[in-house]
Design a protein around this motif. Structure first.
Motif, PDB file in Angstrom:
ATOM      1  N   GLN A   1       8.631 -95.191  10.143  1.00 54.45           N
ATOM      2  CA  GLN A   1       7.611 -94.403  10.849  1.00 54.45           C
ATOM      3  C   GLN A   1       8.140 -93.803  12.147  1.00 54.45           C
ATOM      4  O   GLN A   1       7.793 -92.677  12.507  1.00 54.45           O
ATOM      5  N   THR A   2       8.971 -94.553  12.856  1.00 55.88           N
ATOM      6  CA  THR A   2       9.448 -94.094  14.173  1.00 55.88           C
ATOM      7  C   THR A   2      10.314 -92.847  14.010  1.00 55.88           C
ATOM      8  O   THR A   2      11.162 -92.777  13.120  1.00 55.88           O
ATOM      9  N   ILE A   3      10.090 -91.887  14.888  1.00 59.19           N
ATOM     10  CA  ILE A   3      10.913 -90.674  14.897  1.00 59.19           C
ATOM     11  C   ILE A   3      12.033 -90.874  15.914  1.00 59.19           C
ATOM     12  O   ILE A   3      11.794 -91.209  17.072  1.00 59.19           O
ATOM     13  N   TRP A   4      13.244 -90.665  15.452  1.00 57.52           N
ATOM     14  CA  TRP A   4      14.431 -90.892  16.288  1.00 57.52           C
ATOM     15  C   TRP A   4      15.157 -89.562  16.503  1.00 57.52           C
ATOM     16  O   TRP A   4      15.023 -88.633  15.715  1.00 57.52           O
ATOM     17  N   ALA A   5      15.937 -89.523  17.548  1.00 59.38           N
ATOM     18  CA  ALA A   5      16.850 -88.390  17.767  1.00 59.38           C
ATOM     19  C   ALA A   5      18.275 -88.888  17.514  1.00 59.38           C
ATOM     20  O   ALA A   5      18.650 -89.963  17.996  1.00 59.38           O
ATOM     21  N   ARG A   6      19.020 -88.130  16.750  1.00 60.32           N
ATOM     22  CA  ARG A   6      20.411 -88.509  16.443  1.00 60.32           C
ATOM     23  C   ARG A   6      21.325 -88.008  17.557  1.00 60.32           C
ATOM     24  O   ARG A   6      21.348 -86.818  17.862  1.00 60.32           O
ATOM     25  N   THR A   7      22.089 -88.930  18.150  1.00 62.23           N
ATOM     26  CA  THR A   7      22.944 -88.545  19.288  1.00 62.23           C
ATOM     27  C   THR A   7      24.229 -87.854  18.843  1.00 62.23           C
ATOM     28  O   THR A   7      24.835 -87.104  19.618  1.00 62.23           O
ATOM     29  N   GLY A   8      24.679 -88.118  17.606  1.00 63.07           N
ATOM     30  CA  GLY A   8      25.961 -87.570  17.176  1.00 63.07           C
ATOM     31  C   GLY A   8      27.136 -88.384  17.683  1.00 63.07           C
ATOM     32  O   GLY A   8      28.286 -87.949  17.611  1.00 63.07           O
ATOM     33  N   TYR A   9      26.855 -89.605  18.190  1.00 67.53           N
ATOM     34  CA  TYR A   9      27.923 -90.476  18.699  1.00 67.53           C
ATOM     35  C   TYR A   9      27.990 -91.757  17.878  1.00 67.53           C
ATOM     36  O   TYR A   9      26.956 -92.317  17.517  1.00 67.53           O
ATOM     37  N   LEU A  10      29.224 -92.215  17.617  1.00 62.51           N
ATOM     38  CA  LEU A  10      29.420 -93.485  16.916  1.00 62.51           C
ATOM     39  C   LEU A  10      29.466 -94.610  17.932  1.00 62.51           C
ATOM     40  O   LEU A  10      30.046 -94.465  19.021  1.00 62.51           O
ATOM     41  N   GLY A  11      28.875 -95.738  17.566  1.00 62.36           N
ATOM     42  CA  GLY A  11      28.905 -96.889  18.453  1.00 62.36           C
ATOM     43  C   GLY A  11      28.350 -98.107  17.744  1.00 62.36           C
ATOM     44  O   GLY A  11      28.055 -98.071  16.543  1.00 62.36           O
ATOM     45  N   PHE A  12      28.219 -99.191  18.474  1.00 62.27           N
ATOM     46  CA  PHE A  12      27.637-100.398  17.887  1.00 62.27           C
ATOM     47  C   PHE A  12      26.939-101.201  18.978  1.00 62.27           C
ATOM     48  O   PHE A  12      27.236-101.046  20.176  1.00 62.27           O
ATOM     49  N   LEU A  13      25.982-102.005  18.558  1.00 62.54           N
ATOM     50  CA  LEU A  13      25.279-102.921  19.463  1.00 62.54           C
ATOM     51  C   LEU A  13      25.783-104.331  19.215  1.00 62.54           C
ATOM     52  O   LEU A  13      26.069-104.698  18.075  1.00 62.54           O
ATOM     53  N   ARG A  14      25.895-105.089  20.281  1.00 66.26           N
ATOM     54  CA  ARG A  14      26.334-106.473  20.123  1.00 66.26           C
ATOM     55  C   ARG A  14      25.525-107.343  21.073  1.00 66.26           C
ATOM     56  O   ARG A  14      25.445-107.058  22.273  1.00 66.26           O
ATOM     57  N   ARG A  15      24.933-108.380  20.513  1.00 64.38           N
ATOM     58  CA  ARG A  15      24.155-109.311  21.346  1.00 64.38           C
ATOM     59  C   ARG A  15      25.127-110.235  22.075  1.00 64.38           C
ATOM     60  O   ARG A  15      25.973-110.880  21.455  1.00 64.38           O
ATOM     61  N   THR A  16      25.019-110.283  23.382  1.00 65.25           N
ATOM     62  CA  THR A  16      25.949-111.082  24.190  1.00 65.25           C
ATOM     63  C   THR A  16      25.305-112.419  24.560  1.00 65.25           C
ATOM     64  O   THR A  16      24.132-112.668  24.272  1.00 65.25           O
ATOM     65  N   GLU A  17      26.089-113.248  25.225  1.00 71.40           N
ATOM     66  CA  GLU A  17      25.589-114.553  25.674  1.00 71.40           C
ATOM     67  C   GLU A  17      24.818-114.427  26.989  1.00 71.40           C
ATOM     68  O   GLU A  17      24.227-115.391  27.463  1.00 71.40           O
TER      69      GLU A  17
END
Length: 1366
Positions: free
Chosen positions: A1219-1235
């Motif tokens: 349902q959520t509408i997103w905008a595509r940034t055109g950038y590659l990356g990743f999320l990482r949960r830290t301590e």
């Protein structure tokens, strides 16, 4: 023509001239004069005695010698022919091989290859006069392993086919003999009786040798004397009787010199004439046991260039003398003519040691004399009726060239002509040619005796004449293809790729010889296999001095059978020679281990490749036949490199044609590719002591980028066959597979968000702050005199300021001008073409006041209108601007004659200058009917060259300002410094919007002003005590490079950065860790806190996704500002496959990635698969999608790429939260949960940006980020200032900025190709070397690679050199 036939006056040189020449020699050996100075003075001394050829450059006289008196002008054509053969090395001469090479080349059709392009200045090489005189030897490194200044004779006295007879008589006096020999001082001199030595053989012979050394007062017990070329690599010894040490005063008379500057602690013994005292009458040398004590050390240089010393014991020395005596049949009073260096190797064993044991006469012909008169050794054999001669194939070749016109030469007295380098397979051609010419002069075929030797095993084998019981000599014609696999296959000479080798006789008396595998366990080879020759004998070296580990491997080898049973209980010594045992137990040598190059599974010998290259027409192209072949390890395999000296008169086309033919010949004969072929100017390759090419030094220069070639041809496409397989893309992956693969396994979806925005929409304040025009009016009414903006110039002085009420009034004037003069209506677009300043801000709010839509445009550069003005015109046209607001100066520039040359000035819309607009109030300030109405257009050109404008609504604009205010804690009491361009993105928002929204004061520093005052920004931060400052990477780099050495000066001027809490770099790219760390370290001395520098991330669809403020104010006290940015290390190889694999710091192929900042309040981020558009799990690489109130509402226009960007602002996930509408940034990356924990107590999610999806290079099925390749290339050589890469027709193009001499440009081609292969498994197609500053950089410090690509294709780069790798 009469001049050409003029004979030279046959007269000896006067005594004073010879004295002066001797003094010059001494000065050169002591380093008191340069080689060039020596040559000048020598030529001056000899000028009166050697008439010059009219009209010919003196430095080229060696190439065009005047005929001697015995020759007439009619012999000129014949002489011309001999000159052409002189330019190649006859050690590698084989008519059969030459014909084979020509036949192989004839099979190739003429192929069109791209010629490398060179700037004219690079083509101009130094003149021929600057070359050192040519050396007619291309002797390999084994002739002497130590480099020292080349002692070359003057060009006027170079060896040639027509050496004058008078010269022979003059120079004969320099022929010296060894200690136990006669000295021939006069042309007609006869040998005198040698000093008597001990009469009894055996142990007494050892006493004789000891006595020889003892007469020079050297104690054999204290330290083994060095009888080799020298202890130090750069020794200045040239002859044994001259001891010269740099740093020792001239005229020093002591016999023992203390340590000189630059030398280790040594005792120097000067044994020259007057320095040597007579021993007492009762003194006798100590009798030495022929035991295991070291007698002497002989030094050798390995393939890699490291120097080792081979120790030879007294017992081995004596055993060697006995074995040579027996094998060669030496007897007392025989005469031996020795051409070799008598301080090492065969020259020492025959000419000094064995000769003393047998009381023989030795006539030593020094190398310097051989260069002047190549026939001198034959003349000595003839005049002394020598029974034996010790030469190399090089000496035989020289004498062949010089023998024409010589009469009364007889070699009938010779019973042995020992060819010391008979182990070189190509020596057979010199032996055959020498025999053909001199057989008519008494030389018997059985006299020629090739031998094989090595520093470790001393003499390995020698051919005996039939009268000494030797079997008849044999030849073997072997298939080179078979040899490359280590097997012996007899072939016919008609075949193209054959190697003809001669035997080197049988093993030495008392020695056992076997052949073992080259690598691994020393298994015995089969009879049809080639391996390393091993010797078991009492007459070999005993160890490498001080190196116990490799001593065991070499000197204590135990060969074993296939079953692992040792063949002997006594150890063998490895010789470093490759060969096999043939019929009659004859030893055949096919090469040396040092010259072995293993490419794939096949083995090739460097000398064989040299021979093939020399057989390529035109043969005269290679200067003096000087070619070096070696291998370098690139991508886990050996690669063949061929370096040749080209003649000074060779043209660019000749060079390239010759290189192409060499590649074809080597490919056809050896079935192997040459990785790099380099041509260097004549006489520039490093030389070994005897004039040959110093191979290991040449290789070292090649690897360090110090070879300085004048032409280079790389062939990585054909040579590199062990690249990893290209990645095979899997068929379309469906959403179900994605769920199973990424999420069912317990991985959390990679999604993160900033702090929740407080619900302020209902309050009056929220409504008041919905429109920036309302905010400015409210501030002008409530706090009229509160300063908002302060603009600095290059001197640091304030040029203009704006309080709330001043900005409001200026905006009103602009709005009135737009409605009255411009006759604009609500919704019209207005281009703002201003330099950075308060006028731009006032014009922006003036547009909002009258309901127009502003478009900020960077003004054209007055000095560069041709390239900057078309961009301005394009933005004005694409944005459909109805009016251009600007200053008076720029208005004139837009319509000037210079502008008319770049664009059509008649099509500009209405141009209004705002310098002198009347003070008028606008009738009524426009209030938009809805927050979703368009506020402004943000136009920018991406690094991929796409011009696009995004639409920002009033709601998005106020939401952006609110997020930045909350994240950075911006209040009216705060002061921030901004050093950014104000035309697009976050730079525009910080410059024009945030101050009005939050009420803080902005100190504006235009980045352009830093070009004239680099310290302006930091001085402003210090002066105004700004706690928060923003800059770009280009500003940071400018400060790092320009102020690196000036931190002390800045401190004295009172610059103090301890006030800074946050210094944020505004960027749309991966954080540049190296630059930010360098900046932090550099300005730590000025008080900059270690944790102050942080990064931001934004893009077109959302200009501010992440900001990383340091812990400030209230949030710091509450602990809610969030953790410091984290750094992780990922495997670069995994990134190419769109995977994230975390590794330890310092791991191979590790890449540091820094968190791009803390996600702003109200912003949600998710990582989506680039193709399936499904959500990815934690630590998975994908496209960054963003959802936020301050997302742009869409593209106004995308110039040229409309279809590709249709879904950028309205993307939905293919499964999960659809349902959520997103905008595509055109950038590659990743999320990482830290301590770490964030403000809400939750674990912190860090966002890592890897790079722009549009900029990635799809090569070999993998995704590469240009910055990674560029970082590797910049590290390759210190002269590389900057680098950029792009693709062109599936070829990788690397553009390198050279920060050095243009002559060094070609060194970079091989280094760039090597490093990209090694680190990225990519073959570089084109290497372009350009001047500094050619690679275009935008205002944010990002490389404009597509502009560079366009410039390359349009041939606008003016490159220094363009190399097309084959």
């Amino acid at each position: 023509m009469a001049d050409r036939g003029c004979p030279l006056e046959a007269a000896p040189l006067p005594a004073e001239v010879r004295e002066s020449l001797a003094e010059l020699e001494l000065e050169l050996s002591e380093g008191d004069i340069t080689q060039k100075g020596y040559e000048k003075k020598r030529a001056k001394l000899l000028a009166r005695y050697v008439p010059l050829i009219q009209g010919v450059d003196p430095s080229l006289q060696a190439e065009s010698r005047i005929p001697g008196p015995s020759q007439t002008t009619a012999s000129a054509p014949q002489q011309q022919k001999s000159r052409s053969t002189n330019s190649r090395d006859e050690r590698f001469r084989s008519d059969v091989h030459t014909e084979a090479v020509q036949a192989a080349l004839a099979r190739y059709k003429e192929r069109k290859m791209p010629m490398p392009s060179k700037r004219r200045s690079v083509l101009v090489h130094s003149s021929v006069e600057t070359y050192t005189p040519p050396d007619t030897s291309s002797a390999s490194e084994d002739e002497g392993s130590f480099r020292r200044p080349g002692r070359l004779t003057s060009t006027l006295l170079q060896s040639h086919s027509s050496v004058e007879p008078w010269l022979d008589r003059v120079i004969q006096g320099s022929s010296t003999s060894s200690s136990a020999s006669s000295t021939s001082s006069h042309p007609g001199g006869r040998p005198t009786t040698a000093p008597s030595a001990a009469a009894t053989p055996g142990a007494a012979a050892a006493i004789a040798l000891t006595g020889l050394a003892a007469h020079t007062h050297i104690d054999l017990h204290s330290a083994p004397p060095d009888v080799t070329t020298g202890l130090m690599e750069h020794s200045h010894y040239e002859r044994p009787q001259v001891a010269s040490v740099r740093g020792v005063p001239r005229g020093y008379s002591g016999s023992v010199l203390e340590t000189a500057d630059g030398w280790p602690p040594l005792t120097w013994l000067v044994i020259d004439g007057k320095h040597l005292a007579k021993p007492p009458k009762d003194w006798h040398p100590l009798a030495q046991d022929a035991g295991a004590r070291t007698a002497y050390i002989e030094y050798k240089t390995s393939k890699e260039g490291s120097t080792v010393g081979v120790t030879v014991s007294h017992a081995s020395l004596l055993a060697q003398c006995r074995a040579l005596t027996q094998a060669c049949g030496y007897s007392e009073a025989e005469t031996l003519t020795n051409v070799l260096d008598f301080k090492r190797d065969a020259g020492l064993w025959h000419g000094v040691l064995t000769s003393v044991v047998n009381r023989m006469h030795v006539v030593s012909v020094p190398y310097a004399l051989m260069k002047v008169n190549p026939l001198s050794w034959i003349q000595k054999v003839c005049s002394y009726k020598a029974q034996a001669a010790l030469v190399k194939s090089r000496d035989m070749h020289w004498s062949l060239l010089a023998q024409r016109g010589q009469r009364d030469i007889s070699l009938s007295s010779l019973r042995m002509l020992i060819v010391a380098d008979g182990a070189n397979p190509w020596s057979i051609s010199s032996c055959d040619a020498f025999l053909n010419v001199f057989q008519s002069r008494g030389l018997r075929p059985e006299v020629i005796c090739p031998c094989a030797s090595s520093p470790e095993a001393l003499t390995v084998a020698i051919r005996r004449p039939p009268d000494l019981g030797g079997p008849p000599p044999r030849k073997a014609v072997l298939s080179m293809h078979g040899l490359s696999y280590g097997v012996i296959r007899v072939d016919t000479e008609e075949k193209l790729s054959v190697l003809t080798v001669q035997d080197v006789g049988q093993a030495m008396p008392g020695a056992n010889v076997c052949v073992v595998k080259v690598e691994g366990t020393p298994y015995l080879c089969k009879t049809d296999e080639v391996g390393e020759i091993c010797v078991n004998s009492s007459a070999t070296g005993t160890a490498y001095y001080g190196l116990l580990g490799i001593t065991k491997n070499i000197f204590e080898t135990v060969p074993v059978t296939a079953e692992g049973v040792p063949v002997s209980d006594r150890p063998f010594t490895r010789t470093g020679l490759l060969g096999f045992i043939g019929p009659d137990n004859l030893v055949f040598i096919v090469g040396k281990l040092d010259g072995l190059m293993v490419v794939g599974v096949r083995r090739h010998n460097a000398d064989d490749v040299v021979a093939t290259a020399l057989a390529v027409e035109p043969m005269k192209f290679v200067y003096r036949g000087r070619i070096a072949v070696f291998s370098v390890t690139v991508l886990h395999d050996d690669r063949i490199v061929l370096v040749a000296e080209q003649r000074p008169d060779a043209s660019e086309e000749d060079s390239f044609q010759w290189m192409s033919r060499v590649l074809q010949a080597v490919d056809s004969i050896h079935q192997v590719g040459v990785y790099c072929l380099a041509l260097v100017p004549a006489n520039t390759l490093p030389k070994a002591p005897l004039g040959g090419i110093h191979i290991s030094e040449t290789k070292q220069r090649f690897l360090e980028g110090m070879l300085h070639p004048c032409n280079v041809l790389m062939c990585p496409h054909t040579c590199v066959t062990n690249l990893p397989k290209p990645r095979q893309k899997q068929p379309e992956v469906g959403p179900a597979s994605m769920i199973v693969g990424n999420l069912v396994a317990g991985k959390r979806i990679a999604q993160a968000s900033g702090r929740e925005l407080a619900h302020l929409e209902d309050s009056d304040q929220a409504r008041k702050f919905l429109f920036l025009a309302d905010v400015l009016q409210w501030r002008a009414h409530t706090t009229p005199d509160h300063p908002l903006f302060l603009l600095l110039n290059a001197k640091g002085t304030v040029t203009s300021t704006a309080t709330c009420v001043q900005l409001h009034k200026r905006a009103e004037r602009v709005a009135a001008a737009l409605t009255e003069k411009g006759r604009l209506s609500v919704g019209d677009h207005v281009a703002l073409v201003y330099p950075p300043g308060v006028d731009l801000i006032a014009a922006f709010y003036g547009c909002l006041y009258c309901g127009c839509v502003p478009v900020t445009v960077r003004p054209p550069h007055p000095q560069n209108l041709g390239t900057t003005l078309p961009t301005v015109k394009m933005i004005v046209e694409v944005s459909k601007s109805a009016c251009v607001l600007t200053t008076q100066t720029i208005a004139r520039l837009l319509k000037s004659r210079e502008a008319a040359a770049a664009v059509d000035v008649r099509t500009w819309p209405t141009v209004l200058d705002t310098d002198d607009i009347p003070k008028k109030k606008v009738a009524g300030i426009f209030r938009p009917p809805s927050p979703d109405v368009l506020a402004y257009l943000d136009f920018s050109v991406s690094t991929t060259g796409i011009l696009a404008g995004v639409k920002m609504s009033h709601a998005a604009t106020s939401a952006l300002c609110r997020s930045i205010k909350l994240q950075c804690e911006l209040y009216p009491s705060r002061q921030i410094a901004i050093c950014l361009d104000p035309y697009c993105g976050l730079g525009f928002a910080l410059w024009c919007l945030c101050s009005v929204y939050s009420g803080h004061q902005s100190v504006l520093v235009p980045p352009l002003e830093l070009e004239s005052n680099v310290s302006l920004w930091l001085s402003a931060v210090s002066q105004y005590k700004a706690r928060v400052t923003f800059c770009s990477y280009s500003v940071m780099e400018m400060c790092t490079k320009g102020l690196g050495a000036q931190t002390g000066v800045l401190r004295m001027k009172g610059v103090n950065l301890s006030c800074v809490r946050t210094c944020m770099v505004v960027a749309e790219e991966r954080p540049r860790i190296t630059l930010t760390q360098s900046f932090s370290k550099l300005f730590k001395d000025l008080g900059l806190p270690a944790r102050a520098v942080s990064t931001t991330f934004g893009c077109r669809v959302n200009v501010a996704i992440c900001l990383q403020p340091n812990r400030l104010g209230k949030l710091a006290e509450q602990g809610t500002a969030g953790p410091d940015p984290t750094t992780v290390y990922v495997d670069m190889r995994a990134l190419r496959h769109d995977r994230v694999r975390l590794v330890e710091r310092g791991s191979p192929h590790s890449l540091p990635l820094m968190e791009s900042g803390k996600i702003l309040p109200g912003v949600k981020v998710i990582i989506a698969h680039t193709e399936t558009k499904g959500p990815l799990g934690d630590s998975h690489l994908g496209e960054i999608w963003v959802s936020s109130p301050h997302n742009a509402t869409g593209y106004y226009t995308v110039y040229g790429e409309e279809a590709l960007h249709a879904d950028h602002f309205s993307a939905r996930l293919s499964f999960g939260d659809t349902q959520t509408i997103w905008a595509r940034t055109g950038y590659l990356g990743f999320l990482r949960r830290t301590e770490l924990t964030d403000a809400s107590g939750e674990r912190h999610d860090a966002l890592y940006v890897v790079g722009s999806l549009d900029e990635t290079l799809e090569l070999r099925g993998m995704r590469y980020h240009p910055i990674d390749i560029e970082t590797s290339v910049i590290r390759a050589h210190r002269s590389i200032a900057e680098c950029a890469v792009f693709t062109w027709t599936n070829l990788l193009v690397v553009v390198v900025e050279l920060d050095g001499l243009e002559q060094d440009a070609l060194d970079l081609v091989a280094l760039v190709t090597n490093v990209v292969l090694e680190e990225h498994y990519l073959v570089v197609g084109v290497v372009v070397i350009v001047d500094p500053g050619v690679i275009p950089i935008n205002s944010r410090g990002e490389k404009q690679r597509m502009h560079l690509r366009d410039g390359f294709l349009a041939d606008q780069l003016d490159p220094i050199y363009v190399a097309y790798n084959m």
